[in-house]
Design an enzyme around this catalytic site. Structure first.
Site, PDB file in Angstrom:
ATOM      1  N   HIS A   1       0.811  -1.226   0.000  1.00 14.83           N
ATOM      2  CA  HIS A   1       0.000   0.000   0.000  1.00 14.83           C
ATOM      3  C   HIS A   1       0.843   1.275   0.000  1.00 14.83           C
ATOM      4  O   HIS A   1       0.379   2.323   0.426  1.00 14.83           O
ATOM      5  CB  HIS A   1      -0.966  -0.018   1.201  1.00 14.83           C
ATOM      6  CG  HIS A   1      -2.013  -1.102   1.113  1.00 14.83           C
ATOM      7  ND1 HIS A   1      -2.737  -1.550   2.198  1.00 14.83           N
ATOM      8  CD2 HIS A   1      -2.460  -1.821   0.041  1.00 14.83           C
ATOM      9  CE1 HIS A   1      -3.582  -2.506   1.804  1.00 14.83           C
ATOM     10  NE2 HIS A   1      -3.426  -2.692   0.499  1.00 14.83           N
TER      11      HIS A   1
ATOM     12  N   CYS B   1       3.627  20.571  -7.206  1.00 15.79           N
ATOM     13  CA  CYS B   1       4.758  20.113  -8.023  1.00 15.79           C
ATOM     14  C   CYS B   1       5.176  21.267  -8.942  1.00 15.79           C
ATOM     15  O   CYS B   1       4.407  22.221  -9.146  1.00 15.79           O
ATOM     16  CB  CYS B   1       4.283  18.927  -8.859  1.00 15.79           C
ATOM     17  SG  CYS B   1       5.428  18.299 -10.076  1.00 15.79           S
TER      18      CYS B   1
ATOM     19  N   GLY C   1      -1.598  -9.405  12.655  1.00 19.28           N
ATOM     20  CA  GLY C   1      -2.123  -8.066  12.961  1.00 19.28           C
ATOM     21  C   GLY C   1      -2.890  -7.417  11.832  1.00 19.28           C
ATOM     22  O   GLY C   1      -2.808  -6.205  11.639  1.00 19.28           O
ATOM     23  N   THR C   2      -3.631  -8.235  11.098  1.00 14.65           N
ATOM     24  CA  THR C   2      -4.490  -7.655  10.058  1.00 14.65           C
ATOM     25  C   THR C   2      -5.910  -8.180  10.198  1.00 14.65           C
ATOM     26  O   THR C   2      -6.103  -9.351  10.523  1.00 14.65           O
ATOM     27  CB  THR C   2      -3.945  -7.915   8.627  1.00 14.65           C
ATOM     28  OG1 THR C   2      -4.911  -7.440   7.672  1.00 14.65           O
ATOM     29  CG2 THR C   2      -3.641  -9.370   8.353  1.00 14.65           C
ATOM     30  N   SER C   3      -6.869  -7.287   9.943  1.00 14.84           N
ATOM     31  CA  SER C   3      -8.274  -7.696  10.036  1.00 14.84           C
ATOM     32  C   SER C   3      -8.646  -8.559   8.825  1.00 14.84           C
ATOM     33  O   SER C   3      -9.707  -9.172   8.808  1.00 14.84           O
ATOM     34  CB  SER C   3      -9.187  -6.465  10.116  1.00 14.84           C
ATOM     35  OG  SER C   3      -8.916  -5.600   9.038  1.00 14.84           O
TER      36      SER C   3
ATOM     37  N   GLU D   1      -7.640 -10.712  18.277  1.00 10.21           N
ATOM     38  CA  GLU D   1      -9.009 -11.248  18.207  1.00 10.21           C
ATOM     39  C   GLU D   1      -9.191 -12.076  16.942  1.00 10.21           C
ATOM     40  O   GLU D   1      -8.388 -11.995  16.014  1.00 10.21           O
ATOM     41  CB  GLU D   1     -10.044 -10.121  18.272  1.00 10.21           C
ATOM     42  CG  GLU D   1      -9.895  -9.116  17.163  1.00 10.21           C
ATOM     43  CD  GLU D   1     -10.827  -7.915  17.321  1.00 10.21           C
ATOM     44  OE1 GLU D   1     -11.133  -7.532  18.458  1.00 10.21           O
ATOM     45  OE2 GLU D   1     -11.228  -7.379  16.277  1.00 10.21           O
TER      46      GLU D   1
END
Ligand code: BJW
Ligand code: ZN
Length: 243
Positions: free
Chosen positions: A117, A146, A185-187, A213
């Site tokens: 990403h 720019c 650690g990712t949903s 979770e």
């Protein structure tokens, strides 16, 4: 704590892929996107992290990223990031794929990181595509412009945008070929990244999830560690050290 099945797979000749998400950086002080103390509790990520949102309110989106850049520049990698550096040294065929834009894996010392990403430190012109490092421009305008007159935006991937082709292609390739896949650690709800563990599993990999979770992925996983990445990963690194 680790199953016998996983322990027996932790050998240098096994092909290992790791996918990380915002949860690996929370213990460093970077908030996640979703959930109770999520970064975007006030805004839904799908509402703010889009090109349309930037065009309709460039100042808000730019300042939001400036706030996060400052926060990220002040934090340090945590034991989870450091354990992955040890894993990179141990396994002969190891690939670290991250959805995070914070650069904390590189700061910890991971040598090769596939960034899906983008990276929050970089900017690019929306008109000509020229890339700018964070401190390269002195314009007082918000967002800065720019030399071609186009607005600068953070070089990250927003919803509805394509992921960098080389990164996502390599991620799918190594995921489909690995022996162990760690989702950390990712949903596991944002695509196409969320499809990587599925592809790994379809290819026969042993799928391990580390999260505080259960997620969309948990039912598919062979082993789920419910706990903090900063506590579980050092345990895994310890088993490797003793192997
Ligand atoms: C811990 C912990 C601890 C906490 N230890 N764990 C409908 C159906 C299916 C797909 C789509 C759809 N509509 C649109 C789509 C596609 C869309 C998508 O997936 N949307 C879904 C939301 C449904 N995807 C895209 O648009 C992507 N592009 C694309 O598909 O291109 C093709 C296309 C082109 C044109 C049109 C349509 C398609 C691009 C996605 C880009 C995502 N960008 C962001 C922002 C990056 C920049 C920035 O940082 O500002 O990336 S959004 C945000 O989510 C960020 C993250 O990388 C990403 C994933 O989040 P992550 O990392 O999983 O974080 P959280 O917060 O969700 O989870 C944290 C987890 O950690 C939790 O589970 C906690 O429990 C856990 N945790 N502490 C261990 N200590
Ligand atoms: Zn330009």
């Amino acid at each position: 704590m680790l199953s016998q099945a996983l322990k027996s797979l932790l050998r240098p000749d096994k092909r290992v892929v790791v996918l990380t998400g915002a949860g690996i950086s929370t213990e460093s002080g970077v908030p996640t996107f979703r959930g109770e103390d999520g970064l975007w509790k006030k805004f839904k990520p799908e509402e703010l992290a889009t090109f349309d949102a930037f065009i309709s309110n460039p100042q808000l989106v730019w300042e939001w990223y400036e706030y996060r850049r400052k926060l990220i520049s002040e934090v340090k990698p945590n034991p989870a990031h450091h354990s992955l550096v040890k894993m990179e040294d141990f396994f002969e065929d190891f690939h670290l794929i991250t959805q995070n834009v914070d650069g904390l894996h590189q700061k910890a010392g991971s040598k090769k990181v596939i960034e899906l990403h983008g990276n929050i430190k970089r900017n690019k012109c929306i008109k000509c595509g020229r890339e700018f490092e964070e401190l390269e421009f002195s314009s007082k305008e918000i967002p800065p412009k720019c030399t071609c007159g186009g607005m600068l935006r953070p070089d990250v991937v927003w919803f509805g945008e394509m992921l960098p082709a080389q990164a996502i292609n390599e991620a799918f390739k190594v995921s489909s070929l690995c022996d162990i896949f760690f989702s950390i650690g990712t949903s596991a709800i944002v695509y196409p990244a969320a499809h990587l563990p599925v592809v790994a599993k379809q290819g026969g990999a042993y799928l391990v999830e580390i999260n505080i979770e259960r997620t969309e992925l948990s039912n598919l996983a062979d082993e789920v560690f419910l706990g903090k990445a900063g506590e579980i990963l050092p345990e895994i690194a310890k088993v490797i050290r003793e192997a």
